[in-house]
Write an enzyme that holds these catalytic residues in place. Structure first.
Site, short mmCIF file in Angstrom:
data_model
loop_
_atom_site.label_atom_id
_atom_site.label_comp_id
_atom_site.label_asym_id
_atom_site.label_seq_id
_atom_site.Cartn_x
_atom_site.Cartn_y
_atom_site.Cartn_z
N LYS A 35 -6.00 8.24 19.73
CA LYS A 35 -5.66 7.03 18.97
C LYS A 35 -4.31 6.51 19.44
CE LYS A 35 -4.17 5.59 14.33
NZ LYS A 35 -3.89 6.03 12.96
N ASP B 42 1.78 0.58 13.37
CA ASP B 42 0.79 0.39 12.30
C ASP B 42 1.48 -0.08 11.02
OD1 ASP B 42 -1.41 0.40 10.67
OD2 ASP B 42 -1.45 2.59 10.42
N ARG C 110 -9.72 4.88 12.81
CA ARG C 110 -11.14 5.24 12.97
C ARG C 110 -11.94 4.10 13.60
NH1 ARG C 110 -11.46 6.44 6.71
NH2 ARG C 110 -9.31 6.89 7.26
N ASP D 182 -5.84 -0.66 6.70
CA ASP D 182 -4.97 0.45 7.10
C ASP D 182 -5.77 1.66 7.55
OD1 ASP D 182 -2.57 1.70 7.62
OD2 ASP D 182 -2.35 2.48 5.58
N LYS E 91 1.26 -1.34 4.37
CA LYS E 91 1.83 -0.06 3.95
C LYS E 91 3.08 -0.29 3.11
CE LYS E 91 0.51 2.67 8.03
NZ LYS E 91 -0.25 3.73 7.33
N ASP F 100 2.39 6.25 15.69
CA ASP F 100 0.96 6.26 15.41
C ASP F 100 0.14 6.26 16.70
OD1 ASP F 100 -0.88 6.54 13.37
OD2 ASP F 100 -1.26 4.40 13.18
N GLU G 52 -7.44 1.82 10.24
CA GLU G 52 -7.71 1.18 11.53
C GLU G 52 -7.96 2.16 12.66
OE1 GLU G 52 -4.10 2.87 12.44
OE2 GLU G 52 -4.62 1.88 10.58
#
Length: 503
Positions: free
Chosen positions: A271, A276, A357, A353, A283, A294, A355
């Site tokens: 990933k 993010d 996956r 959020d 968030k 991230d 995202e």
């Protein structure tokens, strides 16, 4: 950061000339058969006195500096505790060297010698012991100073000499040092990439880093641009990237060290969200700066393929990095939107959020064209992983018992332990959507599990493992060889898996 140089030599501790000589010692054990026994005789029993007075006991992480005042060629002895003999592991040795190198740096010394421990963990070879020593020293020496203008940071230690007692050890120790340097270099690369702020480490910069690695190591590189992804139908990755002015990238690197024709590859997917915000599902502001890391999973699969090439491992490896920023904006994906993934499955995005996956779904589907012998994805995927496992365990899911066992074993060796969680179909009920094939969140209960189950629907029928490093990728405090901030944890696990597989 310039990587410490490491070499090996044969010699006796009592005759070794060094600014600092590191000796290890197990708690509740006498000097007999331990590192310092010979040098203690020359010092007239001074070290034995320290043990008897309990000024130094050999507890895990305990350190004592002893100035020799010319009684032996080494100017200082650095006694480092290994804890109880029965509890000794490779990671104990790794931690000991991490503590030692920090103390050497405090002494403003640029080089040190470390004697190979005479007491070593059961079942582990001299190669593995030397690898652990080198990893601990290089990673404990780590500092990120690219944006510092002051001089308040200690100078890096530039050289380590591993002292062997017998000539017959040299070949094994040299191989351990070679592995240790490659794995530690990889973790350092990950820490550096994740320490850079997101205004520097953009998707385009990640692509540039991949080009450098490919050129330096002779790897095959392919970078899909936004129009390529649109042509393929990567609607999930493109959906995540829509709110950002930074165009997404889809990076594929290939290393082929196999002597077998048409060998099925190992495929790593990481990933790579360079920042993010959570998107429209924004968030909280607190600790959002951590989200520059991230992209840890992507950095780790990039560093792993570099290490595989440097170690010349006899296998075929493909690293895939789906890269994007997750930002709010006028074009950003919204809760309730539906995206069509590369696999053809549709996903209702109930939370922007979640995202990671989404981008991994397209990457996992893309990986199927390689018919992987083993497929491993690694990601800072869920806050639920932090709640479930805290900061000392990595979440593990998978569909293949042999692959899971191999990853567990490699994790123990690397000191990056994994803990398996269930991947039961009953949890998929939480992901059912009224308007699409599935939704991207399953509610608070079992959030770590539903995220992994979501990914499983795109991972194909071959051996697959998902590694959730959200609990370990960032540390709030400095530890033996773990810095405060981005840790790079997961990198050495992946590389150790490749080493073990190649053996």
């Amino acid at each position: 950061m310039k990587i410490m140089q490491v070499d090996v030599k044969v010699g006796r501790a009592e005759a070794e000339s060094a600014e600092v000589l590191v000796l290890t010692h197990c708690e509740e054990e006498g000097l007999s058969k331990q590192d310092a026994v010979a040098i203690d005789k020359v010092l007239g029993g001074s070290l034995r006195d320290l043990l008897q007075s309990k000024e130094f006991e050999g507890k895990t992480g305990e350190i004592l500096v002893y100035h020799t005042h010319g009684k032996v060629p080494a100017k200082r002895l650095l006694l480092v505790g290994l804890g109880k003999k029965k509890d000794l592991t490779l990671d104990t040795i790794r931690q000991a060297m991490g503590h030692a190198v920090k103390r050497v740096r405090q002494s403003k010394v640029g080089a040190f010698t470390a004697s190979v421990p005479t007491v070593t963990p059961k079942g582990h070879s001299p190669i593995e012991v030397a690898q652990a020593m080198v990893e601990g020293a290089i990673l404990g020496n780590y500092q990120f100073t690219d944006y510092r203008s002051d001089n308040g940071v200690g100078k890096d230690v530039g050289r380590m000499t591993v002292l062997a007692q017998q000539k017959g050890q040299v070949r094994h120790l040299t191989e351990g040092i070679r592995r240790g340097i490659a794995t530690a270099e990889a973790a350092v690369l990950v820490r550096d990439l994740c320490n850079h702020p997101s205004n520097v480490m953009t998707p385009s910069r990640i692509a540039g880093e991949a080009k450098t690695v490919a050129k330096d190591e002779g790897l095959t590189l392919k970078i899909l641009e936004q129009k390529d992804m649109e042509h393929l139908g990567m609607g999930a990755l493109l959906g995540v990237a829509r709110g950002s002015h930074e165009p997404p990238k889809f990076i594929i690197l290939e290393y082929n060290g196999s002597k077998k024709k048409d060998e099925r590859p190992v495929v790593f997917i990481g990933k790579t969200i360079t920042f993010d915000t959570g998107g429209i599902s924004l968030k909280p502001a607190e600790n959002m700066e951590h989200m520059k890391a991230d992209m840890t999973g992507g950095a780790e699969v990039l560093a792993s393929i570099r290490a595989a090439a440097r170690l010349k491992l006899p296998l075929r490896l493909i690293s895939i990095l789906p890269v994007a920023e997750n930002m709010p904006g006028g074009r950003a994906i919204k809760p309730g939107d539906i995206v069509k993934t590369l696999s053809g499955k549709t996903v209702e995005v109930q939370n922007t959020d979640a995202e990671g996956r989404l981008i991994l779904a397209d990457a996992l589907a893309y990986a199927q064209r390689y018919n992987p012998a083993a497929l491993i994805d690694i990601a800072t995927l869920t806050g639920a992983c932090v709640v479930a496992l805290g900061q000392f365990a990595i979440g593990l899911f998978g569909t293949d018992e042999k692959l899971k066992a191999q990853v567990r074993k490699s994790g123990r060796k690397a000191g990056e332990r994994v803990w398996e969680m269930p991947l039961w179909d009953e949890y998929f009920e939480q992901l059912r959507s009224d308007v699409a094939d599935m939704r991207n969140i399953g509610g608070r209960g079992g959030g770590m599990i539903t995220a992994a189950l979501f990914l499983s629907k795109f991972a194909g029928d071959g051996p697959w493992v998902h590694i959730d490093i959200a609990s370990t990728d960032w540390s709030e405090r400095e530890r033996a060889y773990i810095p405060k901030g981005p840790t790079g944890i997961g990198t050495r696990l992946l590389i150790q898996y490749l080493i073990d597989r190649s053996l």
